[in-house]
Write a protein that holds these residues in place. Sequence first.
Motif, short mmCIF file in Angstrom:
data_model
loop_
_atom_site.label_atom_id
_atom_site.label_comp_id
_atom_site.label_asym_id
_atom_site.label_seq_id
_atom_site.Cartn_x
_atom_site.Cartn_y
_atom_site.Cartn_z
N VAL A 142 0.84 -1.19 0.00
CA VAL A 142 0.00 0.00 0.00
C VAL A 142 0.88 1.24 0.00
CG1 VAL A 142 -1.74 1.34 1.26
CG2 VAL A 142 -1.89 -1.16 1.21
N VAL A 161 -11.86 -0.64 -6.98
CA VAL A 161 -11.06 -1.79 -7.39
C VAL A 161 -11.08 -1.89 -8.91
CG1 VAL A 161 -10.74 -4.29 -7.25
CG2 VAL A 161 -11.64 -3.04 -5.28
N ALA A 172 -7.44 -8.81 -5.91
CA ALA A 172 -7.70 -7.39 -5.64
C ALA A 172 -9.14 -7.18 -5.18
CB ALA A 172 -7.41 -6.56 -6.89
N GLY A 176 -10.33 -5.53 -1.72
CA GLY A 176 -11.21 -4.36 -1.74
C GLY A 176 -12.48 -4.58 -0.93
N VAL A 262 -7.51 -0.04 -5.50
CA VAL A 262 -6.91 -1.36 -5.39
C VAL A 262 -6.74 -1.96 -6.78
CG1 VAL A 262 -7.08 -3.63 -4.30
CG2 VAL A 262 -8.15 -1.65 -3.19
N ALA A 292 -3.38 0.42 -3.30
CA ALA A 292 -2.99 -0.92 -2.85
C ALA A 292 -2.70 -1.79 -4.07
CB ALA A 292 -4.09 -1.54 -2.01
#
Length: 308
Positions: A142, A161, A172, A176, A262, A292
């Motif tokens: 992150v 995401v 992912a 998320g 994400v 992320a």
Amino acid sequence: MPGATEGAIVAGIDGSPAARTAALWAADDASLRGLPLRLVHVYRVPVAKMPGVLPPEETIRVGFAHQGQEWIFQAREAILGRFPELPVESAVREWSAVPALIQESTTATMVVLGSRGLGGFTGPLIGSTAVSLARHGHCPIVVARGRRPDDPLPEDSRIVVGTDGSPTSEAALGFGFDEARLRDAGLTVVRTWSEVVDHGAVRPHLFDVDPAEIEAEERKSVEEQVAPWQDKYPDVPVEIVVRRGRPIRTLLEFGTRARLVVVGCRGRGGFEGMLLGSTSQALVTHSECPVAVIRPAVPVESGAVART
């Protein structure tokens, strides 16, 4: 690896405001997950090219270690002032930042870094370090960043995401959804499409494609991918966005009003190579919210040599 607790959230500390902001983001996530936080500072003693002019190497080493301990103490005080019950451990390590963080990632739930720093983590996700962490790390990475380096991080908006249906984007999605549940936030799932390219290859019969048909197929695909996660997280409000366009431009746009973006580290289509070139650098450099980067779990290589 000195004193690392399995499953801790790791935050890189180098004394910069960005690193302290990242550590507070990591502390918040650790508190929500019921996990310990691990503060890590990595330093390397430079090779002295003027012996007799500079202090002895051991004196420099002690000074670097002391400075790292001071930065960790300051970050710890700020964290405990906001999360007094949070278990916080720390480590000051003499090594290079990339291999040290990769090793930390083998036991961590995630590694959190600031967008820019002063010392060992300067420019952590711009260039080779980003590629190394994304390709060789063993947990989510992150980058906690705001619109500008000193801006507070967004707290009251949705989580976004990016997905293309690949296994990495599946990971992912899971990350998320979990973050959205923990933070009581809505989730926006984004899929982009192109009339020219389909999952990294030029579409056959390029001039006969029907944009409406492509969009319908992509929407059906992402709805099917998201459905099991909605069943698992029924309390998370989900919005699905299917849009023609380039993934990075779309994600940057959504990032202006998101609390977290994400993405997977590599995919099969619109998000392929996200962390292997200019697309990754654009996202971590220009995103106006934390990013992320998720990769599927990978086993620790047997025979790996541990260093402290």
